[in-house]
Design a protein around this motif. Structure first.
Motif, mmCIF file in Angstrom:
data_model
loop_
_atom_site.group_PDB
_atom_site.id
_atom_site.type_symbol
_atom_site.label_atom_id
_atom_site.label_comp_id
_atom_site.label_asym_id
_atom_site.label_seq_id
_atom_site.Cartn_x
_atom_site.Cartn_y
_atom_site.Cartn_z
ATOM 1 N N LEU A 52 10.267 6.438 -7.466
ATOM 2 C CA LEU A 52 10.565 5.536 -6.154
ATOM 3 C C LEU A 52 11.751 4.495 -6.675
ATOM 4 C CD1 LEU A 52 6.989 5.030 -6.481
ATOM 5 C CD2 LEU A 52 7.842 6.124 -4.499
ATOM 6 N N HIS A 53 12.610 3.821 -5.727
ATOM 7 C CA HIS A 53 13.721 3.889 -6.084
ATOM 8 C C HIS A 53 13.482 1.775 -6.300
ATOM 9 C CE1 HIS A 53 15.334 1.994 -2.248
ATOM 10 N NE2 HIS A 53 14.853 3.394 -1.638
ATOM 11 N N ALA A 54 14.600 1.293 -7.095
ATOM 12 C CA ALA A 54 14.414 -0.269 -6.590
ATOM 13 C C ALA A 54 14.936 -0.575 -5.485
ATOM 14 C CB ALA A 54 15.193 -0.589 -7.793
ATOM 15 N N LEU A 55 14.930 -2.131 -5.294
ATOM 16 C CA LEU A 55 15.414 -2.764 -3.995
ATOM 17 C C LEU A 55 16.393 -2.534 -3.774
ATOM 18 C CD1 LEU A 55 15.420 -4.997 -2.106
ATOM 19 C CD2 LEU A 55 16.791 -6.677 -3.794
ATOM 20 N N PRO A 124 11.190 -5.187 11.960
ATOM 21 C CA PRO A 124 10.276 -5.660 11.829
ATOM 22 C C PRO A 124 10.188 -5.753 9.851
ATOM 23 C CG PRO A 124 9.182 -3.771 11.899
ATOM 24 C CD PRO A 124 11.520 -3.869 12.772
ATOM 25 N N MET A 125 9.244 -6.470 9.663
ATOM 26 C CA MET A 125 9.399 -6.930 8.018
ATOM 27 C C MET A 125 8.621 -5.648 7.231
ATOM 28 S SD MET A 125 7.609 -10.861 5.789
ATOM 29 C CE MET A 125 8.976 -11.463 7.049
ATOM 30 N N VAL A 126 8.965 -5.691 5.947
ATOM 31 C CA VAL A 126 8.020 -4.035 5.713
ATOM 32 C C VAL A 126 7.562 -4.609 4.483
ATOM 33 C CG1 VAL A 126 8.511 -2.130 4.624
ATOM 34 C CG2 VAL A 126 9.844 -2.401 6.663
ATOM 35 N N THR A 127 6.691 -4.493 4.049
ATOM 36 C CA THR A 127 5.950 -4.899 2.379
ATOM 37 C C THR A 127 6.212 -3.440 2.122
ATOM 38 O OG1 THR A 127 3.942 -4.213 3.876
ATOM 39 C CG2 THR A 127 4.608 -6.179 3.908
ATOM 40 N N ILE A 128 5.435 -3.588 0.703
ATOM 41 C CA ILE A 128 5.418 -2.199 -0.169
ATOM 42 C C ILE A 128 4.346 -1.524 0.060
ATOM 43 C CG2 ILE A 128 4.505 -2.092 -3.077
ATOM 44 C CD1 ILE A 128 7.395 -2.967 -2.718
ATOM 45 N N MET A 155 11.532 -3.011 -7.892
ATOM 46 C CA MET A 155 11.048 -2.683 -6.755
ATOM 47 C C MET A 155 9.925 -1.356 -6.290
ATOM 48 S SD MET A 155 11.872 -2.454 -2.964
ATOM 49 C CE MET A 155 12.072 -0.581 -2.649
ATOM 50 N N GLY A 156 10.306 0.212 -7.206
ATOM 51 C CA GLY A 156 10.382 1.680 -7.429
ATOM 52 C C GLY A 156 8.898 1.312 -7.824
ATOM 53 N N GLY A 157 8.633 0.571 -9.195
ATOM 54 C CA GLY A 157 7.391 0.097 -10.178
ATOM 55 C C GLY A 157 6.573 -0.726 -9.043
ATOM 56 N N ILE A 177 7.937 1.074 -14.049
ATOM 57 C CA ILE A 177 8.793 0.054 -15.242
ATOM 58 C C ILE A 177 9.722 -0.876 -14.775
ATOM 59 C CG2 ILE A 177 10.362 1.188 -16.282
ATOM 60 C CD1 ILE A 177 10.171 4.003 -16.125
ATOM 61 N N ALA A 178 9.075 -2.196 -15.945
ATOM 62 C CA ALA A 178 10.184 -2.960 -15.671
ATOM 63 C C ALA A 178 9.843 -3.607 -14.067
ATOM 64 C CB ALA A 178 11.614 -2.657 -15.575
ATOM 65 N N THR A 179 8.111 -4.106 -13.754
ATOM 66 C CA THR A 179 8.541 -3.522 -12.596
ATOM 67 C C THR A 179 6.929 -4.979 -13.049
ATOM 68 O OG1 THR A 179 7.621 -3.350 -10.458
ATOM 69 C CG2 THR A 179 6.250 -2.571 -12.569
ATOM 70 N N THR A 180 6.244 -5.722 -11.992
ATOM 71 C CA THR A 180 5.009 -5.637 -12.055
ATOM 72 C C THR A 180 4.302 -6.579 -10.498
ATOM 73 O OG1 THR A 180 5.058 -8.580 -11.684
ATOM 74 C CG2 THR A 180 6.514 -7.426 -10.709
ATOM 75 N N ALA A 181 3.116 -6.578 -10.605
ATOM 76 C CA ALA A 181 2.429 -6.529 -9.309
ATOM 77 C C ALA A 181 2.394 -7.630 -8.532
ATOM 78 C CB ALA A 181 0.070 -6.234 -9.427
#
Length: 214
Positions: A52-55, A124-128, A155-157, A177-181
């Protein structure tokens, strides 16, 4: 292909004719997801890895793209390929561009079927969770019942974490990786600065860069 390369991987497209219920309350559909695959799926489809890719990423995670470089330079070529961490001699690797992305998936530059014009600012606004729900439809279309691993950074994390929440029975292993909830106030402030910089552009045109035309 070069030794150690994941090879030449063209962009593929998953088309969904239905509508996806988004967290913002709107529906998106039909839509397309651009994705690439590497390696071979085994008989029982138990060797599948979803990356899954980042922003600012895309589906071209490794190898060579038929359209050439550098516009299609892979973003994680050191990790995906024969004998690498995500070994394409053993695993079937999938990487999809998210909905709302700008590298092949349905997003603001796509045609809104309701109007016949580009979505532009009306996308439309898209969320994770929305991104993950769209990916789930892609994985289902490939006949995969369980993912050996979901992995991503930034963002992939976030998407990898969301997969474990939304579809825990489908994920054997997650590597965020390098991410947050959730974002800290500082991160939210950085995002606000970025948005204001874009909206301060003299050519902003209220977000309608396409003038409503295809």
């Amino acid at each position: 292909a070069e030794p150690g390369s994941a090879g030449i991987s063209p962009t593929r497209y998953f088309h969904y004719d239905g509508e996806l219920e988004l967290e913002c309350g709107r529906k998106l559909g039909p839509f397309d997801l651009a994705y690439e695959t590497y390696g071979e799926m085994n008989a029982d489809k138990s060797n599948c890895i979803l990356i899954l890719h980042a922003l600012s990423g895309d589906a071209h995670v490794a190898g060579k793209h038929p359209e050439g470089e550098p516009d299609w330079a892979p973003w994680w070529d050191t990790m995906v390929g024969p004998g690498k961490a995500f070994d394409t001699n053993r695993c079937f690797v999938i990487c999809s561009n998210v909905i709302g992305g700008c590298k092949g998936s349905t997003g603001p530059s796509s045609i809104d079927p309701a109007t016949g014009k580009r979505y532009g600012i009306d996308f439309p606004m898209v969320t994770i969770p929305d991104m993950v729900n769209a990916q789930k439809l892609l994985i289902d279309s490939l006949g995969i019942r369980e993912l050996m691993c979901v992995v991503g950074g930034s963002m992939g994390g976030m998407q990898a974490l969301q997969w474990t929440v939304s579809y825990p029975d489908m994920v054997r292993l997650a590597i965020p990786i390098a991410t947050t909830a959730r974002l800290s106030p500082q991160s939210i402030a950085f995002d606000a600065v970025g948005r204001h910089a874009i909206m301060s552009d003299p050519n902003w045109n209220n977000g309608d860069y396409y003038d409503g035309e295809p």
